[in-house]
Design a protein around this motif. Sequence first.
Motif, PDB file in Angstrom:
ATOM      1  N   GLY A 172       0.817  -1.202   0.000  1.00 15.73           N
ATOM      2  CA  GLY A 172       0.000   0.000   0.000  1.00 15.73           C
ATOM      3  C   GLY A 172       0.852   1.253   0.000  1.00 15.73           C
ATOM      4  N   LYS A 173       1.940   1.230   0.777  1.00 18.94           N
ATOM      5  CA  LYS A 173       2.849   2.365   0.829  1.00 18.94           C
ATOM      6  C   LYS A 173       3.475   2.620  -0.543  1.00 18.94           C
ATOM      7  CE  LYS A 173       6.845   1.844   2.892  1.00 18.94           C
ATOM      8  NZ  LYS A 173       7.791   2.065   1.764  1.00 18.94           N
ATOM      9  N   SER A 174       3.842   1.566  -1.231  1.00 21.70           N
ATOM     10  CA  SER A 174       4.450   1.713  -2.560  1.00 21.70           C
ATOM     11  C   SER A 174       3.459   2.316  -3.556  1.00 21.70           C
ATOM     12  CB  SER A 174       4.943   0.355  -3.077  1.00 21.70           C
ATOM     13  OG  SER A 174       5.994  -0.133  -2.284  1.00 21.70           O
ATOM     14  N   ILE A 175       2.213   1.869  -3.487  1.00 22.76           N
ATOM     15  CA  ILE A 175       1.192   2.402  -4.396  1.00 22.76           C
ATOM     16  C   ILE A 175       0.984   3.891  -4.116  1.00 22.76           C
ATOM     17  CG2 ILE A 175      -1.254   2.327  -5.028  1.00 22.76           C
ATOM     18  CD1 ILE A 175      -1.170  -0.696  -4.485  1.00 22.76           C
ATOM     19  N   PHE A 176       0.838   4.234  -2.840  1.00 27.88           N
ATOM     20  CA  PHE A 176       0.626   5.635  -2.460  1.00 27.88           C
ATOM     21  C   PHE A 176       1.816   6.485  -2.879  1.00 27.88           C
ATOM     22  CE2 PHE A 176       1.119   9.194   0.436  1.00 27.88           C
ATOM     23  CZ  PHE A 176      -0.150   9.740   0.475  1.00 27.88           C
ATOM     24  N   THR A 177       3.022   5.989  -2.626  1.00 29.37           N
ATOM     25  CA  THR A 177       4.240   6.733  -2.959  1.00 29.37           C
ATOM     26  C   THR A 177       4.310   7.041  -4.443  1.00 29.37           C
ATOM     27  OG1 THR A 177       5.513   5.832  -1.114  1.00 29.37           O
ATOM     28  CG2 THR A 177       6.769   6.614  -3.014  1.00 29.37           C
ATOM     29  N   ASN A 178       4.025   6.063  -5.255  1.00 30.17           N
ATOM     30  CA  ASN A 178       4.153   6.272  -6.690  1.00 30.17           C
ATOM     31  C   ASN A 178       3.026   7.114  -7.257  1.00 30.17           C
ATOM     32  OD1 ASN A 178       6.568   4.693  -7.963  1.00 30.17           O
ATOM     33  ND2 ASN A 178       5.839   3.483  -6.240  1.00 30.17           N
ATOM     34  N   LEU A 179       1.856   7.050  -6.653  1.00 25.92           N
ATOM     35  CA  LEU A 179       0.798   7.987  -7.033  1.00 25.92           C
ATOM     36  C   LEU A 179       1.216   9.412  -6.683  1.00 25.92           C
ATOM     37  CD1 LEU A 179      -2.665   6.417  -6.081  1.00 25.92           C
ATOM     38  CD2 LEU A 179      -1.872   7.088  -8.348  1.00 25.92           C
ATOM     39  N   ALA A 180       1.807   9.569  -5.502  1.00 32.47           N
ATOM     40  CA  ALA A 180       2.251  10.894  -5.071  1.00 32.47           C
ATOM     41  C   ALA A 180       3.311  11.444  -6.023  1.00 32.47           C
ATOM     42  CB  ALA A 180       2.798  10.828  -3.646  1.00 32.47           C
ATOM     43  N   LEU A 181       4.231  10.597  -6.455  1.00 34.94           N
ATOM     44  CA  LEU A 181       5.267  11.029  -7.387  1.00 34.94           C
ATOM     45  C   LEU A 181       4.679  11.484  -8.714  1.00 34.94           C
ATOM     46  CD1 LEU A 181       7.923   8.278  -6.634  1.00 34.94           C
ATOM     47  CD2 LEU A 181       8.200  10.720  -6.220  1.00 34.94           C
ATOM     48  N   THR A 182       3.672  10.762  -9.184  1.00 39.26           N
ATOM     49  CA  THR A 182       3.066  11.143 -10.460  1.00 39.26           C
ATOM     50  C   THR A 182       2.286  12.447 -10.336  1.00 39.26           C
ATOM     51  OG1 THR A 182       1.025   9.853 -10.095  1.00 39.26           O
ATOM     52  CG2 THR A 182       2.850   8.728 -11.179  1.00 39.26           C
ATOM     53  N   GLU A 183       1.905  12.810  -9.086  1.00 38.69           N
ATOM     54  CA  GLU A 183       1.200  14.072  -8.854  1.00 38.69           C
ATOM     55  C   GLU A 183       2.167  15.224  -8.602  1.00 38.69           C
ATOM     56  OE1 GLU A 183      -2.034  14.886  -8.937  1.00 38.69           O
ATOM     57  OE2 GLU A 183      -2.700  12.889  -9.529  1.00 38.69           O
ATOM     58  N   GLY A 184       3.463  14.934  -8.658  1.00 41.06           N
ATOM     59  CA  GLY A 184       4.450  15.995  -8.513  1.00 41.06           C
ATOM     60  C   GLY A 184       4.961  16.223  -7.107  1.00 41.06           C
ATOM     61  N   TYR A 185       4.682  15.310  -6.186  1.00 41.42           N
ATOM     62  CA  TYR A 185       5.183  15.446  -4.823  1.00 41.42           C
ATOM     63  C   TYR A 185       6.638  14.985  -4.731  1.00 41.42           C
ATOM     64  CZ  TYR A 185       0.479  16.219  -2.975  1.00 41.42           C
ATOM     65  OH  TYR A 185      -0.764  16.736  -2.704  1.00 41.42           O
ATOM     66  N   GLU A 186       7.373  15.607  -3.848  1.00 38.03           N
ATOM     67  CA  GLU A 186       8.656  15.061  -3.423  1.00 38.03           C
ATOM     68  C   GLU A 186       8.335  14.091  -2.289  1.00 38.03           C
ATOM     69  OE1 GLU A 186      12.862  16.374  -1.280  1.00 38.03           O
ATOM     70  OE2 GLU A 186      11.288  17.853  -1.654  1.00 38.03           O
ATOM     71  N   VAL A 187       8.787  12.850  -2.405  1.00 35.31           N
ATOM     72  CA  VAL A 187       8.465  11.838  -1.409  1.00 35.31           C
ATOM     73  C   VAL A 187       9.744  11.339  -0.740  1.00 35.31           C
ATOM     74  CG1 VAL A 187       7.368   9.620  -0.954  1.00 35.31           C
ATOM     75  CG2 VAL A 187       6.439  11.121  -2.729  1.00 35.31           C
ATOM     76  N   ILE A 188       9.761  11.385   0.580  1.00 32.46           N
ATOM     77  CA  ILE A 188      10.876  10.858   1.364  1.00 32.46           C
ATOM     78  C   ILE A 188      10.373   9.588   2.039  1.00 32.46           C
ATOM     79  CG2 ILE A 188      12.502  11.318   3.232  1.00 32.46           C
ATOM     80  CD1 ILE A 188      11.828  14.362   2.615  1.00 32.46           C
ATOM     81  N   ASP A 189      10.813   8.445   1.549  1.00 34.13           N
ATOM     82  CA  ASP A 189      10.315   7.144   2.005  1.00 34.13           C
ATOM     83  C   ASP A 189      11.296   6.549   3.012  1.00 34.13           C
ATOM     84  OD1 ASP A 189       9.280   4.617   2.363  1.00 34.13           O
ATOM     85  OD2 ASP A 189       9.047   4.186   0.221  1.00 34.13           O
ATOM     86  N   LEU A 190      10.843   6.372   4.244  1.00 33.99           N
ATOM     87  CA  LEU A 190      11.686   5.840   5.316  1.00 33.99           C
ATOM     88  C   LEU A 190      11.681   4.317   5.359  1.00 33.99           C
ATOM     89  CD1 LEU A 190      10.818   8.326   8.208  1.00 33.99           C
ATOM     90  CD2 LEU A 190      12.624   8.480   6.485  1.00 33.99           C
ATOM     91  N   GLY A 191      10.877   3.684   4.509  1.00 35.06           N
ATOM     92  CA  GLY A 191      10.844   2.223   4.478  1.00 35.06           C
ATOM     93  C   GLY A 191       9.842   1.646   5.456  1.00 35.06           C
ATOM     94  N   VAL A 192      10.171   0.490   6.018  1.00 32.55           N
ATOM     95  CA  VAL A 192       9.245  -0.214   6.916  1.00 32.55           C
ATOM     96  C   VAL A 192       9.827  -0.289   8.320  1.00 32.55           C
ATOM     97  CG1 VAL A 192       8.316  -1.574   5.007  1.00 32.55           C
ATOM     98  CG2 VAL A 192      10.214  -2.491   6.351  1.00 32.55           C
ATOM     99  N   ASP A 193       8.977  -0.661   9.281  1.00 34.95           N
ATOM    100  CA  ASP A 193       9.379  -0.819  10.683  1.00 34.95           C
ATOM    101  C   ASP A 193      10.042   0.466  11.201  1.00 34.95           C
ATOM    102  OD1 ASP A 193       9.721  -2.069  13.133  1.00 34.95           O
ATOM    103  OD2 ASP A 193      11.587  -3.084  12.539  1.00 34.95           O
ATOM    104  N   VAL A 194       9.382   1.583  10.953  1.00 39.39           N
ATOM    105  CA  VAL A 194       9.943   2.888  11.310  1.00 39.39           C
ATOM    106  C   VAL A 194       9.502   3.274  12.724  1.00 39.39           C
ATOM    107  CG1 VAL A 194      10.144   5.314  10.678  1.00 39.39           C
ATOM    108  CG2 VAL A 194       9.871   3.579   8.889  1.00 39.39           C
ATOM    109  N   LYS A 195      10.457   3.483  13.594  1.00 37.45           N
ATOM    110  CA  LYS A 195      10.175   3.846  14.980  1.00 37.45           C
ATOM    111  C   LYS A 195       9.715   5.306  15.086  1.00 37.45           C
ATOM    112  CE  LYS A 195      13.375   0.564  17.128  1.00 37.45           C
ATOM    113  NZ  LYS A 195      13.458  -0.292  15.932  1.00 37.45           N
ATOM    114  N   PRO A 196       8.944   5.644  16.119  1.00 36.97           N
ATOM    115  CA  PRO A 196       8.501   7.029  16.318  1.00 36.97           C
ATOM    116  C   PRO A 196       9.643   8.036  16.298  1.00 36.97           C
ATOM    117  CG  PRO A 196       7.270   5.581  17.766  1.00 36.97           C
ATOM    118  CD  PRO A 196       8.324   4.733  17.119  1.00 36.97           C
ATOM    119  N   ASP A 197      10.764   7.696  16.941  1.00 36.85           N
ATOM    120  CA  ASP A 197      11.906   8.613  16.982  1.00 36.85           C
ATOM    121  C   ASP A 197      12.426   8.928  15.587  1.00 36.85           C
ATOM    122  OD1 ASP A 197      11.816   8.772  19.706  1.00 36.85           O
ATOM    123  OD2 ASP A 197      13.491   7.411  20.078  1.00 36.85           O
ATOM    124  N   ARG A 198      12.390   7.933  14.710  1.00 38.56           N
ATOM    125  CA  ARG A 198      12.885   8.148  13.340  1.00 38.56           C
ATOM    126  C   ARG A 198      11.952   9.090  12.589  1.00 38.56           C
ATOM    127  NH1 ARG A 198      14.839   5.219   8.783  1.00 38.56           N
ATOM    128  NH2 ARG A 198      15.692   6.854   7.431  1.00 38.56           N
TER     129      ARG A 198
END
Length: 217
Positions: free
Chosen positions: A106-132
């Motif tokens: 789901g994250k990959s689909i959202f990310t690539n839709l966002a890119l096609t809409e002209g967003y800059e996307v910073i993807d932290l990957g999976v298992d991302v802790k609150p501090d990160r």
Amino acid sequence: MIKDEIVEAVRNLDEDLVLNLVSQAVADGLTRKEIIRYVILGMNEIGILYESLDYYIADLIMAGCVFKSVLNFFDDLKQTGSSLTATERTGRILIGTVENDIHDIGKSIFTNLALTEGYEVIDLGVDVKPDRFFEEALTTKPDILAMSGIISNAIKSMTETVNLFKKNFIRNDFKIIIGGLSLSDDLLNYIGADFATKSAETGITKCNEWMREKNGQ
């Protein structure tokens, strides 16, 4: 029509046919944005089949492989947002799958839709802790924070992340969208996010709405 053929091929999990049709669509002059949307329509149908118990976890995994193969075909797609100037970008999205969750379709689909809409996307990957999330938000100053998660423990991780923003007085610096979980309004308010959806397209529509409001449009 090529659109219907792509949707059907994705729904049938026929990876080779999907890639052949994508190649044909490119040759016919269709844009990456159009093609990705057709693939996502097929992915949505797979989701419906899964919910009706006609498809299983193994089919979802295969669907993710098909989608990633299409993204690999457009190997320069991930550069779309970063190649735009600050004035050309729609906005900046910081995204990640929350702690203890490694699902990323789901994250990959959202990310690539966002890119096609002209967003800059910073993807932290999976298992991302609150501090990160917190540290990256301080550094990158996103317009929107997107958190993904489909397991029940994701609610705890999302809440802890939002509370960390509140504790450090930056919660109102950006909008927060949650994807993957089915949430009631009460639970959404408990987490402290602004919007929740299981649909990547609905999520992007909301992000676009936020950015128009931010830009006074």
